[in-house]
Design an enzyme around this catalytic site. Structure first.
Site, PDB file in Angstrom:
ATOM      1  N   ASP A 139       0.875  -1.184   0.000  1.00 29.38           N
ATOM      2  CA  ASP A 139       0.000   0.000   0.000  1.00 29.38           C
ATOM      3  C   ASP A 139       0.904   1.225   0.000  1.00 29.38           C
ATOM      4  OD1 ASP A 139      -2.190   1.982   0.691  1.00 29.38           O
ATOM      5  OD2 ASP A 139      -3.316   0.133   0.966  1.00 29.38           O
ATOM      6  N   GLY A 176       4.586   1.609  -1.611  1.00 28.02           N
ATOM      7  CA  GLY A 176       4.876   2.052  -2.967  1.00 28.02           C
ATOM      8  C   GLY A 176       3.645   2.592  -3.659  1.00 28.02           C
ATOM      9  N   ASP A 177       3.761   2.707  -4.979  1.00 27.56           N
ATOM     10  CA  ASP A 177       2.705   3.293  -5.805  1.00 27.56           C
ATOM     11  C   ASP A 177       2.319   2.256  -6.853  1.00 27.56           C
ATOM     12  OD1 ASP A 177       1.143   4.685  -7.581  1.00 27.56           O
ATOM     13  OD2 ASP A 177       2.703   6.126  -8.158  1.00 27.56           O
ATOM     14  N   PHE A 178       1.078   1.781  -6.796  1.00 24.85           N
ATOM     15  CA  PHE A 178       0.721   0.700  -7.726  1.00 24.85           C
ATOM     16  C   PHE A 178       0.610   1.163  -9.174  1.00 24.85           C
ATOM     17  CE2 PHE A 178      -3.654   0.785  -5.360  1.00 24.85           C
ATOM     18  CZ  PHE A 178      -4.114   1.882  -6.062  1.00 24.85           C
ATOM     19  N   HIS A 227     -12.301  -0.261  -8.382  1.00 26.33           N
ATOM     20  CA  HIS A 227     -13.500   0.594  -8.402  1.00 26.33           C
ATOM     21  C   HIS A 227     -13.186   2.049  -8.047  1.00 26.33           C
ATOM     22  CE1 HIS A 227     -15.201   0.915  -4.027  1.00 26.33           C
ATOM     23  NE2 HIS A 227     -13.894   0.967  -4.015  1.00 26.33           N
TER      24      HIS A 227
END
Ligand SMILES: C[S@@+](CC[C@H](N)C(=O)[O-])C[C@H]1O[C@@H](n2cnc3c(N)ncnc32)[C@H](O)[C@@H]1O
Length: 335
Positions: free
Chosen positions: A198, A223-225, A243
């Site tokens: 996350d 991190g950054d997905f 969503h």
């Protein structure tokens, strides 16, 4: 009066009632009354309110079974008021009071303008995209995390029980928040290892994994997905993630996951799957909610198939979770 008029008038008055219940939660009235009934003046003093408006709020709620006034004019808790207490396991407080619920109320006030303009209602109300706003406001982020954990608490045991996670050595929960889903899975399947991914400020304190004593079976990665997710897990979970985002962003997240997934790896998206047509479906209400907050969308099965194809996945199966959950497990494999 026609049924149609009665329905619309009822919904209209429910909107004020919802705000009244939220106000009572935010004022801490149920917590204050946990020790016993109180006169309005004393309660007002305790909660930082004015006696007359507080009395009228409580009188209204008492008519709905939330609090009760006794013959001496003192107000007391009722069964209907118990979920407003912040200190109970069945508390609804995080959904009603605090920074995140306040942000939501103001967002809904922008719905009409957002539909006219195509803006995201949250951004009109608060001046920044939803997750950027939360990242810059730690108290709001913590309030959101608590609300998410509450919504998820009934879903996680259902997910762990209705899917065979024992087949997978490592399960990665991408955007897994405080680790509640992994806690339910690792708790039920002792051989499985977890990976919680996350944003760094969220991964900092995975409260639910800590509470379950399962931290040592779980790797934590911040991190950054949109950039990348850790490679090598056997199953990637995306629960209530896609969503939040429009199609282009959802495809970008799926591509990050696809790049991390080996040939034998699997993806399980856990999200609402909307019924097509006019059938009543709580997930359509959820769609409007997420449109207003993040600009995201709930999707039909056909829309998931299209998203997966654009990111290199193929749909395997859609498994609706048992009630009260309204989500489905949407399984996919690399194409
Ligand atoms: C709607 S919550 C879902 C949380 C959890 N999966 C659940 O079902 O309760 C969305 C999650 O995505 C995370 N998130 C948002 N943007 C992210 C990003 N760019 N990279 C990684 N995680 C992100 C948020 O911090 C949040 O935990």
């Amino acid at each position: 009066m026609s049924d149609a008029r009665a329905f619309i008038l009822d919904v209209r008055s429910q909107a004020l009632l919802a705000q009244a219940i939220a106000s009572a939660a935010a004022l801490g009235i149920a917590d204050a009354l946990a020790a016993g009934p109180m006169a309005v003046a004393e309660l007002a003093d305790h909660c930082g309110a004015k006696p007359d408006p507080l009395c009228r709020l409580l009188r209204t709620l008492a008519g709905h079974g939330i609090f009760a006034e006794d013959d001496d004019g003192r107000f007391a808790l009722t069964d209907g008021a118990q979920p407003l207490r912040s200190d109970r396991p069945d508390s609804l407080y995080p959904l009603l009071a605090g920074e995140f619920p306040s942000l939501v109320w103001a967002t809904f006030g922008e719905l009409e303008a957002a539909i006219r303009t195509g803006d995201v209602a949250f951004e009109r109300a608060h001046g920044a995209p939803f997750f950027d706003y939360l990242a810059a406001n730690p108290r709001a982020n913590a309030s959101f995390d608590r609300a998410m954990a509450l919504v998820a608490a009934t879903e996680h045991p259902l997910i762990a029980a209705s899917y065979d996670f024992a087949r997978f050595g490592t399960v990665a929960d991408i955007g897994g928040g405080q680790g509640g889903l992994l806690a339910a899975i690792l708790g039920r399947y002792p051989e499985v290892r977890g990976l919680l991914f996350d944003q760094p400020q969220v991964i900092d304190e995975p409260a639910e994994l800590q509470a379950a004593g399962l931290l040592e079976r779980c790797e934590l990665v911040g991190g950054d997905f949109f950039a990348s997710v850790p490679a090598g897990a056997d199953l990637y979970l995306l629960k209530r993630i896609l969503h939040d985002w429009d199609d282009a962003e959802a495809i970008a997240i799926l591509r990050s996951v696809r790049a991390a997934t080996g040939a034998g790896g699997r993806l399980a998206v856990i999200d609402a799957v909307m019924r097509p047509g006019n059938a009543p479906d709580p997930n359509k209400d959820l769609d409007l909610n997420i449109m207003a907050l993040t600009g995201g969308r709930e999707r039909t099965e056909a829309e998931f198939v299209a998203l997966f194809a654009a990111a290199g996945f193929a749909l395997d199966a859609v498994r609706p979770l048992p009630p009260p959950a309204t989500l489905s497990i949407v399984e996919a494999r690399p194409q």
